[in-house]
Design a protein around this motif. Structure first.
Motif, short mmCIF file in Angstrom:
data_model
loop_
_atom_site.label_atom_id
_atom_site.label_comp_id
_atom_site.label_asym_id
_atom_site.label_seq_id
_atom_site.Cartn_x
_atom_site.Cartn_y
_atom_site.Cartn_z
N SER A 51 -21.25 31.54 97.37
CA SER A 51 -21.08 31.85 95.95
C SER A 51 -22.30 31.43 95.13
O SER A 51 -22.72 32.14 94.23
N LYS A 52 -22.88 30.27 95.43
CA LYS A 52 -24.06 29.83 94.69
C LYS A 52 -25.23 30.78 94.95
O LYS A 52 -25.96 31.14 94.03
N ASN A 53 -25.36 31.22 96.20
CA ASN A 53 -26.42 32.17 96.53
C ASN A 53 -26.23 33.49 95.76
O ASN A 53 -27.19 34.06 95.26
N GLN A 55 -24.60 33.89 92.91
CA GLN A 55 -24.89 33.63 91.50
C GLN A 55 -26.39 33.54 91.26
O GLN A 55 -26.90 34.11 90.29
N ASP A 56 -27.11 32.82 92.14
CA ASP A 56 -28.56 32.69 91.98
C ASP A 56 -29.25 34.05 92.07
O ASP A 56 -30.14 34.36 91.27
N ARG A 57 -28.82 34.88 93.03
CA ARG A 57 -29.44 36.19 93.21
C ARG A 57 -29.12 37.09 92.02
O ARG A 57 -29.98 37.83 91.53
N THR A 58 -27.88 37.04 91.55
CA THR A 58 -27.50 37.84 90.38
C THR A 58 -28.34 37.44 89.18
O THR A 58 -28.86 38.30 88.46
N ARG A 59 -28.46 36.13 88.96
CA ARG A 59 -29.27 35.63 87.85
C ARG A 59 -30.73 36.09 88.00
O ARG A 59 -31.38 36.50 87.04
N ASP A 60 -31.23 36.06 89.24
CA ASP A 60 -32.61 36.47 89.50
C ASP A 60 -32.80 37.95 89.15
O ASP A 60 -33.77 38.32 88.50
N THR A 63 -32.61 38.39 85.29
CA THR A 63 -33.68 37.81 84.47
C THR A 63 -35.06 38.32 84.82
O THR A 63 -35.90 38.45 83.95
#
Length: 196
Positions: A51-53, A55-60, A63
């Motif tokens: 899930s963190k991965n 979220q991080d990829r989605t944010r990347d 942005t």
């Protein structure tokens, strides 16, 4: 003999590992009961640590954009609007749940009040017959304790859903700036204005 349904366990595992879905949501999406999915995840050793991965990829993607992607990069306003709409939808759902909870607690309080007024409750005896008995004190104690706990939780949920405990900051953000920060901001805005 009825044929056992077949499920796409590979797809279920992928969705499970994203960490975005509960067992009930996976049941709705894929078919097997939530308990079956939970048992399968445990027996197969599925991990829910992506899930963190995700979220991080989605944010990347949101942005920085992805140059190889055919998707246009959304504007900041579009990102803010989408996030705010999603957050508002969640809050509205929480408010609806809080109202349902309040209705249930109110009905339970009314029922408990009726029992106290009557001094009796109806229960089934060993033969399955419904009989009236005097209100047991241990029942009343447990019922009262459970109602207080339910009301405390409900009040907390409602206060969160309606944002009643958030600190109120009536001061404008500009009021917290130093003189040097204000001067720098004026210079930057004047420079941006002259460039356009």
């Amino acid at each position: 003999m009825a044929k056992r349904p077949t499920y796409d366990w590979e797809a279920i595992e992928k969705d499970y590992r994203t960490g975005l879905y509960s067992f009930r949501q996976l049941e709705t999406m894929h078919g097997p009961r939530s308990m079956t999915i939970s048992q399968k995840a445990k027996s197969k050793g599925w991990t829910k640590d992506l899930s963190k991965n995700v979220q991080d990829r989605t944010r990347d993607i949101l942005t920085t954009g992805n140059e190889d992607s055919s998707m246009p990069r959304p504007s900041d306003e579009a990102i803010i609007e989408a996030a705010a709409t999603t957050a508002a939808s969640v809050v509205f759902q929480h408010r609806a749940w809080a109202k349902k909870g309040r209705d249930v607690v109110s009905a339970m309080l009314e029922k408990l009040g009726d029992q106290v007024d009557a001094g009796r409750i109806e229960v089934k005896d060993r033969d399955g017959e419904i009989v009236g008995i005097d209100l047991p004190l241990d029942y009343m104690g447990k019922a009262a304790s459970n109602m207080v706990t339910a009301m405390e939780k409900l009040v907390k949920i409602e206060r969160q859903a309606y944002n009643l405990d958030a600190p109120q900051d009536d001061e404008k953000p500009e009021a917290k700036l130093t003189e040097a920060q204000i001067d720098e901001r004026i210079r930057r805005l004047a420079s941006e204005a002259s460039e356009s």
